[in-house]
Design a protein around this motif. Structure first.
Motif, PDB file in Angstrom:
ATOM      1  N   LEU A   1      -5.534   0.861  -9.378  1.00 28.27           N
ATOM      2  CA  LEU A   1      -4.649   0.937  -8.210  1.00 28.27           C
ATOM      3  C   LEU A   1      -4.885   2.193  -7.390  1.00 28.27           C
ATOM      4  O   LEU A   1      -4.450   2.278  -6.246  1.00 28.27           O
ATOM      5  CB  LEU A   1      -3.190   0.943  -8.671  1.00 28.27           C
ATOM      6  CG  LEU A   1      -2.559  -0.395  -9.009  1.00 28.27           C
ATOM      7  CD1 LEU A   1      -1.168  -0.170  -9.586  1.00 28.27           C
ATOM      8  CD2 LEU A   1      -2.466  -1.268  -7.771  1.00 28.27           C
ATOM      9  N   ARG A   2      -5.574   3.167  -7.979  1.00 27.57           N
ATOM     10  CA  ARG A   2      -5.692   4.475  -7.336  1.00 27.57           C
ATOM     11  C   ARG A   2      -6.111   4.395  -5.861  1.00 27.57           C
ATOM     12  O   ARG A   2      -5.428   4.951  -4.993  1.00 27.57           O
ATOM     13  CB  ARG A   2      -6.654   5.351  -8.135  1.00 27.57           C
ATOM     14  CG  ARG A   2      -6.798   6.749  -7.587  1.00 27.57           C
ATOM     15  CD  ARG A   2      -7.962   7.454  -8.257  1.00 27.57           C
ATOM     16  NE  ARG A   2      -7.693   7.775  -9.642  1.00 27.57           N
ATOM     17  CZ  ARG A   2      -7.411   9.000 -10.068  1.00 27.57           C
ATOM     18  NH1 ARG A   2      -7.363   9.975  -9.216  1.00 27.57           N
ATOM     19  NH2 ARG A   2      -7.190   9.220 -11.336  1.00 27.57           N
ATOM     20  N   PRO A   3      -7.225   3.680  -5.513  1.00 26.16           N
ATOM     21  CA  PRO A   3      -7.603   3.684  -4.095  1.00 26.16           C
ATOM     22  C   PRO A   3      -6.614   2.941  -3.190  1.00 26.16           C
ATOM     23  O   PRO A   3      -6.596   3.151  -1.984  1.00 26.16           O
ATOM     24  CB  PRO A   3      -8.968   2.987  -4.078  1.00 26.16           C
ATOM     25  CG  PRO A   3      -9.081   2.279  -5.364  1.00 26.16           C
ATOM     26  CD  PRO A   3      -8.209   2.992  -6.348  1.00 26.16           C
TER      27      PRO A   3
ATOM     28  N   LEU B   1       0.809  -1.216   0.000  1.00 22.99           N
ATOM     29  CA  LEU B   1       0.000   0.000   0.000  1.00 22.99           C
ATOM     30  C   LEU B   1       0.844   1.268   0.000  1.00 22.99           C
ATOM     31  O   LEU B   1       0.459   2.255  -0.626  1.00 22.99           O
ATOM     32  CB  LEU B   1      -0.923   0.018   1.225  1.00 22.99           C
ATOM     33  CG  LEU B   1      -1.997  -1.084   1.293  1.00 22.99           C
ATOM     34  CD1 LEU B   1      -2.715  -1.047   2.618  1.00 22.99           C
ATOM     35  CD2 LEU B   1      -2.986  -0.924   0.149  1.00 22.99           C
ATOM     36  N   ILE B   2       1.986   1.259   0.721  1.00 25.45           N
ATOM     37  CA  ILE B   2       2.719   2.525   0.831  1.00 25.45           C
ATOM     38  C   ILE B   2       3.923   2.604  -0.095  1.00 25.45           C
ATOM     39  O   ILE B   2       4.421   3.697  -0.339  1.00 25.45           O
ATOM     40  CB  ILE B   2       3.158   2.811   2.286  1.00 25.45           C
ATOM     41  CG1 ILE B   2       4.080   1.718   2.807  1.00 25.45           C
ATOM     42  CG2 ILE B   2       1.950   2.959   3.178  1.00 25.45           C
ATOM     43  CD1 ILE B   2       4.517   1.929   4.227  1.00 25.45           C
TER      44      ILE B   2
ATOM     45  N   LEU C   1     -13.375  -3.152  -0.400  1.00 25.45           N
ATOM     46  CA  LEU C   1     -13.818  -4.020  -1.500  1.00 25.45           C
ATOM     47  C   LEU C   1     -15.343  -4.038  -1.581  1.00 25.45           C
ATOM     48  O   LEU C   1     -15.913  -4.021  -2.674  1.00 25.45           O
ATOM     49  CB  LEU C   1     -13.284  -5.440  -1.297  1.00 25.45           C
ATOM     50  CG  LEU C   1     -11.784  -5.615  -1.486  1.00 25.45           C
ATOM     51  CD1 LEU C   1     -11.352  -7.008  -1.051  1.00 25.45           C
ATOM     52  CD2 LEU C   1     -11.384  -5.380  -2.942  1.00 25.45           C
ATOM     53  N   SER C   2     -15.986  -4.040  -0.421  1.00 29.15           N
ATOM     54  CA  SER C   2     -17.444  -4.030  -0.393  1.00 29.15           C
ATOM     55  C   SER C   2     -17.989  -2.777  -1.062  1.00 29.15           C
ATOM     56  O   SER C   2     -18.902  -2.839  -1.888  1.00 29.15           O
ATOM     57  CB  SER C   2     -17.919  -4.121   1.061  1.00 29.15           C
ATOM     58  OG  SER C   2     -19.298  -3.919   1.154  1.00 29.15           O
ATOM     59  N   ALA C   3     -17.413  -1.617  -0.718  1.00 28.87           N
ATOM     60  CA  ALA C   3     -17.870  -0.363  -1.323  1.00 28.87           C
ATOM     61  C   ALA C   3     -17.595  -0.354  -2.824  1.00 28.87           C
ATOM     62  O   ALA C   3     -18.404   0.119  -3.617  1.00 28.87           O
ATOM     63  CB  ALA C   3     -17.188   0.833  -0.648  1.00 28.87           C
ATOM     64  N   GLN C   4     -16.440  -0.917  -3.229  1.00 32.87           N
ATOM     65  CA  GLN C   4     -16.116  -0.935  -4.659  1.00 32.87           C
ATOM     66  C   GLN C   4     -17.052  -1.858  -5.436  1.00 32.87           C
ATOM     67  O   GLN C   4     -17.301  -1.641  -6.620  1.00 32.87           O
ATOM     68  CB  GLN C   4     -14.674  -1.387  -4.873  1.00 32.87           C
ATOM     69  CG  GLN C   4     -13.667  -0.306  -4.544  1.00 32.87           C
ATOM     70  CD  GLN C   4     -12.228  -0.778  -4.730  1.00 32.87           C
ATOM     71  OE1 GLN C   4     -11.966  -1.797  -5.339  1.00 32.87           O
ATOM     72  NE2 GLN C   4     -11.302  -0.011  -4.191  1.00 32.87           N
ATOM     73  N   ALA C   5     -17.571  -2.903  -4.760  1.00 28.88           N
ATOM     74  CA  ALA C   5     -18.461  -3.846  -5.441  1.00 28.88           C
ATOM     75  C   ALA C   5     -19.828  -3.237  -5.699  1.00 28.88           C
ATOM     76  O   ALA C   5     -20.567  -3.709  -6.547  1.00 28.88           O
ATOM     77  CB  ALA C   5     -18.610  -5.120  -4.606  1.00 28.88           C
ATOM     78  N   PHE C   6     -20.149  -2.169  -4.968  1.00 32.59           N
ATOM     79  CA  PHE C   6     -21.455  -1.539  -5.128  1.00 32.59           C
ATOM     80  C   PHE C   6     -21.511  -0.803  -6.462  1.00 32.59           C
ATOM     81  O   PHE C   6     -20.621  -0.039  -6.802  1.00 32.59           O
ATOM     82  CB  PHE C   6     -21.687  -0.571  -3.970  1.00 32.59           C
ATOM     83  CG  PHE C   6     -23.025   0.076  -3.987  1.00 32.59           C
ATOM     84  CD1 PHE C   6     -24.141  -0.619  -3.560  1.00 32.59           C
ATOM     85  CD2 PHE C   6     -23.185   1.368  -4.446  1.00 32.59           C
ATOM     86  CE1 PHE C   6     -25.394  -0.021  -3.583  1.00 32.59           C
ATOM     87  CE2 PHE C   6     -24.422   1.970  -4.471  1.00 32.59           C
ATOM     88  CZ  PHE C   6     -25.530   1.267  -4.036  1.00 32.59           C
TER      89      PHE C   6
END
Ligand SMILES: [Zn+2]
Ligand SMILES: [Zn+2]
Lengths: 220, 219
Positions: A151-153, A112-113, B195-200
């Motif tokens: 990859l952005r988030p 992540l970092i 991941l849950s939010a992205q699946a929405f």
């Protein structure tokens, strides 16, 4: 691929633009540089070309590349209490979780970092350098850009930097803390990462990857 | 500011689905609904993901299950010359406040308690509202979704703080800080809720408008 269902519109699909958030369909009307096209329904910014955005994004990506490598290798914080000293780099911090299942956390943190921001900077350079130089796009440039957007988030360098500040305050009671050069590099990095995202108009990048050269100058 | 020209009449937004079109969720290119992958970027095309909600709920439940042990087990193990101390997320923040560091305590509580709980609530609410309808306007719900997506990743800050402190405070016999088992559960919880939010599929929010027979209801 079966073609049984025909689109219920006579407009060529290239002249349509669909809001990715709410699925509203519009006739494409290109905004001029500095203007923004917005979805009327959900107000998502659809197109926002900026002058020389391509060059600026490339410059930022290069800086990010150098800074992350620097911050990963050089110590960015040091601690000193009653004669005992310890200095750590970002890589050390990522690998602080050790033993059993904690290894997973080390890998995730490093990803992540360090790895995600690094990979995003590399992909950005790979995609945009040929576009800005008015050359044909690099092989698989579109897949590369898609990966970079995915990859952005997961690229969390800026969150890590704020985490440094919090950790400093927590440790300050315990011992004397010193900043290494990499600490300041990481500070600059945060600003750059945020700037990079605000310059980028995804629609323009996709458009210039699909129609190289025809789209006049690259207005990424 | 340029407003896009609508394909239909003003006041009557037409969605791509109604026109038998599908837009790529990655690159926004428009295709006929029969296309299965985006010819531009190679992403899979789905007009409306019927599995979207079940994936949202599955990931939501895993995220929530990880969040519980994350709050029960110790997050940090602090060892000094005279004592060894285990502190949970909330316990650590309370202690910071006790020593007068109200700002940092507030950041920790906000990032590790309010953001995750708010996120669980918001994602659940959005998912339920797709099936059951909602009194909150579509614009509001869209904004809610954007806030969840933007702010959710910031919960990871607590893990990074633990990582930095554990790496830094290793002063042989004098003092040492090590991560506790809660850190792994907390990280998993953040990852699964992201991941849950992205699946929405946020387009589902707006479909109700078409079903209800036009806008106006929401503005
Ligand atoms: Zn929209
Ligand atoms: Zn695509």
């Amino acid at each position: 691929m079966k073609d049984t269902v025909e689109p219920m519109t006579s407009t060529p699909l290239d002249e349509l633009i669909v809001c990715p958030q709410c699925d509203a369909v519009y006739h494409l009307k290109r905004p001029r540089v500095g203007e923004r096209a917005q979805c009327q329904r959900c107000h998502k910014v659809l197109i926002a070309p900026r002058r020389n955005a391509g060059l600026r994004i490339i410059a930022v990506a290069l800086a990010v590349l150098v800074l992350i490598i620097g911050a990963a290798v050089f110590p960015f914080l040091s601690i000193d209490a009653a004669g005992t000293q310890n200095a750590v780099s970002v890589l050390d911090a990522a690998l602080a979780f050790s033993g059993g299942p904690m290894i997973f956390l080390s890998l995730a943190t490093a990803g992540l970092i360090i790895i995600a921001p690094l990979l995003r900077a590399c992909l950005t350079l790979y995609v945009l350098v040929p576009v800005v130089l008015d050359r044909d796009p690099a092989p698989h440039a579109m897949q590369a850009f898609r990966l970079s957007e995915a990859l952005r988030p997961w690229s969390m360098a800026e969150i890590f930097a704020i985490g440094c500040a919090v950790a400093l305050v927590k440790v300050a009671d315990l011992a004397h803390v010193g900043f290494g050069p990499a600490f300041w590099m990481f500070g600059i990095l945060v600003v750059l990462v945020i700037a990079q995202d605000s310059f980028m108009c995804k629609w323009s990048v996709w458009n210039s990857l699909e129609n190289p050269r025809t789209s006049s100058a690259p207005r990424t | 500011m340029v407003c896009m020209e609508l394909t239909g009449k003003p006041q009557n937004v037409v969605s791509a689905k109604d026109l038998n079109l599908v837009a790529c969720t990655r690159c926004a290119k428009v295709w006929p609904v029969s296309a299965s992958t985006c010819g531009r970027c190679g992403h899979k095309l789905v007009s409306r993901d019927s599995q979207s909600l079940s994936r949202v709920w599955a990931l939501w439940v895993i995220g929530f299950m990880c969040y519980i042990p994350a709050n029960i087990f110790p997050m940090l193990k602090t060892r000094t010359l005279f004592q060894e101390e285990n502190s949970t997320i909330i316990g650590g923040a309370v202690e910071l406040a006790h020593y007068g560091n109200f700002g940092i305590a507030a950041i920790i509580i906000f990032a590790s308690v309010f953001i995750p709980l708010g996120k669980f609530w918001a994602v659940a609410y959005l998912a339920i509202s797709i099936k059951a309808g909602s009194r909150i306007s579509m614009n509001r719900r869209q904004m809610m979704y954007e806030v969840v997506e933007y702010i959710g990743r910031w919960s990871m800050i607590d893990i990074f703080v633990v990582a930095i402190m554990s790496a830094l405070v290793q002063l042989k016999t004098l003092a040492s800080i090590n991560p506790g088992p809660a850190s792994i559960f907390f990280a998993l919880s953040v990852i699964f809720t992201m991941l849950s939010a992205q699946a929405f599929d946020s387009r589902l929010i707006w479909d109700a408008q078409v079903k209800d027979g036009g806008p106006g209801r929401d503005e």
